[in-house]
Write a protein that holds these residues in place. Structure first.
Motif, PDB file in Angstrom:
ATOM      1  N   UNK A 230       0.828  -1.205   0.000  1.00  0.00           N
ATOM      2  CA  UNK A 230       0.000   0.000   0.000  1.00  0.00           C
ATOM      3  C   UNK A 230       0.865   1.259   0.000  1.00  0.00           C
ATOM      4  N   UNK A 231       1.931   1.229   0.767  1.00  0.00           N
ATOM      5  CA  UNK A 231       2.855   2.361   0.779  1.00  0.00           C
ATOM      6  C   UNK A 231       3.529   2.509  -0.588  1.00  0.00           C
ATOM      7  N   UNK A 232       3.934   1.390  -1.154  1.00  0.00           N
ATOM      8  CA  UNK A 232       4.599   1.421  -2.451  1.00  0.00           C
ATOM      9  C   UNK A 232       3.663   1.954  -3.530  1.00  0.00           C
ATOM     10  N   UNK A 233       2.393   1.611  -3.430  1.00  0.00           N
ATOM     11  CA  UNK A 233       1.404   2.106  -4.397  1.00  0.00           C
ATOM     12  C   UNK A 233       1.318   3.626  -4.370  1.00  0.00           C
ATOM     13  N   UNK A 234       1.428   4.229  -3.177  1.00  0.00           N
ATOM     14  CA  UNK A 234       1.394   5.690  -3.069  1.00  0.00           C
ATOM     15  C   UNK A 234       2.595   6.327  -3.752  1.00  0.00           C
ATOM     16  N   UNK A 235       3.752   5.678  -3.622  1.00  0.00           N
ATOM     17  CA  UNK A 235       4.963   6.190  -4.271  1.00  0.00           C
ATOM     18  C   UNK A 235       4.806   6.155  -5.785  1.00  0.00           C
ATOM     19  N   UNK A 236       4.316   5.041  -6.303  1.00  0.00           N
ATOM     20  CA  UNK A 236       4.131   4.905  -7.746  1.00  0.00           C
ATOM     21  C   UNK A 236       3.093   5.903  -8.261  1.00  0.00           C
ATOM     22  N   UNK A 237       2.025   6.073  -7.510  1.00  0.00           N
ATOM     23  CA  UNK A 237       0.950   6.977  -7.926  1.00  0.00           C
ATOM     24  C   UNK A 237       1.427   8.420  -7.986  1.00  0.00           C
ATOM     25  N   UNK A 238       2.367   8.787  -7.128  1.00  0.00           N
ATOM     26  CA  UNK A 238       2.833  10.171  -7.041  1.00  0.00           C
ATOM     27  C   UNK A 238       3.337  10.670  -8.390  1.00  0.00           C
ATOM     28  N   UNK A 239       4.004   9.791  -9.143  1.00  0.00           N
ATOM     29  CA  UNK A 239       4.538  10.168 -10.459  1.00  0.00           C
ATOM     30  C   UNK A 239       3.903   9.367 -11.595  1.00  0.00           C
ATOM     31  N   UNK A 240       2.738   8.787 -11.338  1.00  0.00           N
ATOM     32  CA  UNK A 240       2.024   8.018 -12.361  1.00  0.00           C
ATOM     33  C   UNK A 240       2.909   6.921 -12.960  1.00  0.00           C
ATOM     34  N   UNK A 241       3.631   6.233 -12.110  1.00  0.00           N
ATOM     35  CA  UNK A 241       4.529   5.175 -12.568  1.00  0.00           C
ATOM     36  C   UNK A 241       3.785   3.849 -12.680  1.00  0.00           C
ATOM     37  N   UNK A 242       4.058   3.125 -13.746  1.00  0.00           N
ATOM     38  CA  UNK A 242       3.470   1.796 -13.947  1.00  0.00           C
ATOM     39  C   UNK A 242       4.551   0.748 -13.739  1.00  0.00           C
ATOM     40  N   UNK A 243       4.340  -0.109 -12.754  1.00  0.00           N
ATOM     41  CA  UNK A 243       5.373  -1.100 -12.446  1.00  0.00           C
ATOM     42  C   UNK A 243       5.465  -2.156 -13.538  1.00  0.00           C
ATOM     43  N   UNK A 244       6.662  -2.641 -13.771  1.00  0.00           N
ATOM     44  CA  UNK A 244       6.904  -3.672 -14.784  1.00  0.00           C
ATOM     45  C   UNK A 244       7.402  -4.970 -14.158  1.00  0.00           C
ATOM     46  N   UNK A 245       7.448  -5.022 -12.833  1.00  0.00           N
ATOM     47  CA  UNK A 245       7.859  -6.239 -12.135  1.00  0.00           C
ATOM     48  C   UNK A 245       7.059  -6.353 -10.853  1.00  0.00           C
ATOM     49  N   UNK A 246       7.012  -7.550 -10.308  1.00  0.00           N
ATOM     50  CA  UNK A 246       6.353  -7.745  -9.028  1.00  0.00           C
ATOM     51  C   UNK A 246       7.265  -7.270  -7.894  1.00  0.00           C
ATOM     52  N   UNK A 247       6.653  -6.878  -6.809  1.00  0.00           N
ATOM     53  CA  UNK A 247       7.415  -6.406  -5.660  1.00  0.00           C
ATOM     54  C   UNK A 247       8.261  -7.531  -5.072  1.00  0.00           C
ATOM     55  N   UNK A 248       9.502  -7.207  -4.775  1.00  0.00           N
ATOM     56  CA  UNK A 248      10.402  -8.142  -4.111  1.00  0.00           C
ATOM     57  C   UNK A 248      10.795  -7.558  -2.759  1.00  0.00           C
ATOM     58  N   UNK A 249      11.177  -8.441  -1.844  1.00  0.00           N
ATOM     59  CA  UNK A 249      11.480  -8.015  -0.480  1.00  0.00           C
ATOM     60  C   UNK A 249      12.874  -8.499  -0.093  1.00  0.00           C
TER      61      UNK A 249
END
Length: 383
Positions: A230-249
């Motif tokens: 959810x936090x990562x989604x806010x970061x991506x949304x801030x600059x309208x970024x579309x992820x091209x990979x799944x989140x890794x930890x």
């Protein structure tokens, strides 16, 4: 059992390869074992390295990915940009860096064996024995350098297990560069501060040549019951970024200085020894430095200048004279933040503090001096 090696290095990341290169160039028989198919393969890391480190370790900037001239700092309500006249560092691909360092190891006469994990070690009186996953043959050496990450079994055997409040948890994705980002930043790394972007830590956007690395880190003890996606989604949304990979930890040790970094014939370097900035999570430069100091220590021992019992003392002494002072100061400041005695929002209202924070994250000045400067400004910032 084959010939006696001088040194076995476990892990082909910056720390392990840095130590192996120095030892190989000094004429010692060194073999590096890496469990992945490539050195440091797809290591989860934003991958910033200051220009001074490129120069010190004689790493050509031609292998870097993206030049950085400043830092954009974002909070829920404000944005600030601190930009410098010249390039201060580069974002890079960790695998590409590791492959370059591996070639230097091999050029010096060492060997890098990939897709082969060390699954067990046995200490004997005159040697230490390593058993690998890909061969029934065991390898014996005079010294082992363990550079196999935060979850290193060897590391936990020597320093003890990292506690929950000593570990950070990071998550990251790759994304396409958006029009919004391209219009608002150039040659800048971006960090997001505040509880909107991380439970207790910070988020980042690091541009690369063909993609964006976007992620966040937080103290593991503060992530319980939260969904970092959810936090990562806010970061991506801030600059309208579309992820091209799944989140890794991945875990990141944030211990500050660790004293138990050697035992018998084993030295710990890099993440396995907690060689990561407690404040920024930066680890590449410290891994390279620790690898070099470990190699210097081992060389002193192998050439008969010190007995085995003094190897750990010499190695720790080198670390303490190098970046351990910085780590101690950073850990002190991190505890102040943990206790809620100050917030990034209040600090960032002061232009001088913004400059100090940018220099800290981009590692462009003597860091202990910067940290002491920040502490001296706290009374006027907070009161």
């Amino acid at each position: 059992m084959g010939e006696l090696l001088d040194v076995i290095v476990i892990g082909a990341g910056p720390a392990g390869l840095s130590s192996a290169q120095r030892l190989a160039e000094d004429g010692f028989r060194v073999v590096v074992f890496e469990k992945e198919v490539k050195p440091n393969y797809e290591k989860l890391c934003a991958g910033y390295l200051p220009l001074a480190a490129f120069n010190y370790f004689e790493i050509p900037t031609s292998i870097a990915d993206y030049p950085v001239k400043g830092l954009k700092i974002i909070t829920k309500k404000s944005e600030w940009t601190v930009e410098f006249e010249d390039i201060v560092g580069y974002n890079l691909d960790r695998t590409r860096l590791a492959e370059y360092l591996a070639k230097r190891v091999e050029k010096g006469g060492g060997e890098v064996v990939t897709n082969t994990a060390v699954v067990g070690i046995e200490k004997r009186e005159e040697v230490i024995v390593a058993r690998t996953s890909e061969s029934k043959e065991v390898y014996k050496a005079k010294i082992i350098i363990a550079a196999d990450g935060a979850y290193s079994k060897i590391g936990s055997m020597i320093r003890g297990r990292f506690k929950n409040n000593e570990l950070g948890l990071t998550t990251q994705v790759k994304a396409h560069r958006s029009k919004t980002l391209s219009e608002t930043s150039s040659n800048l790394n971006i960090i997001f501060l505040g509880s909107d972007f991380s439970p207790f830590g910070y988020a980042w956007i690091f541009p690369k040549k063909n993609h964006i690395d976007a992620g966040l880190g937080a103290l593991a003890s503060r992530t319980k019951g939260t969904d970092l996606k959810n936090y990562l989604a806010r970061v991506l949304k801030y600059y309208d970024l579309e992820k091209t990979s799944e989140a890794r930890y991945a875990p990141v040790p944030l211990t500050g200085p660790v004293r138990k970094v050697a035992m018998n014939r084993i030295l710990l370097v890099g993440d396995s020894a907690g060689h990561v900035s407690p404040l920024t999570g930066e680890g590449i430069k410290f891994a390279l430095l620790a690898g070099e100091m470990a190699a210097e220590t081992v060389t002193t021992y192998l050439r008969g200048s010190i007995p085995l019992r003094d190897v750990g003392k010499l190695y720790l002494s080198k670390l303490q004279k190098s970046f351990y002072r910085r780590f101690k100061l950073e850990k002190f400041i991190l505890r102040i933040f943990e206790k809620g005695k100050m917030t990034s929002g209040r600090l960032l209202k002061d232009p001088k503090m913004r400059e100090i924070i940018a220099k800290l994250y981009l590692d462009v000045e003597d860091t202990p001096k910067l940290l002491l400067s920040s502490l001296s400004r706290l009374p006027r910032v907070l009161f």
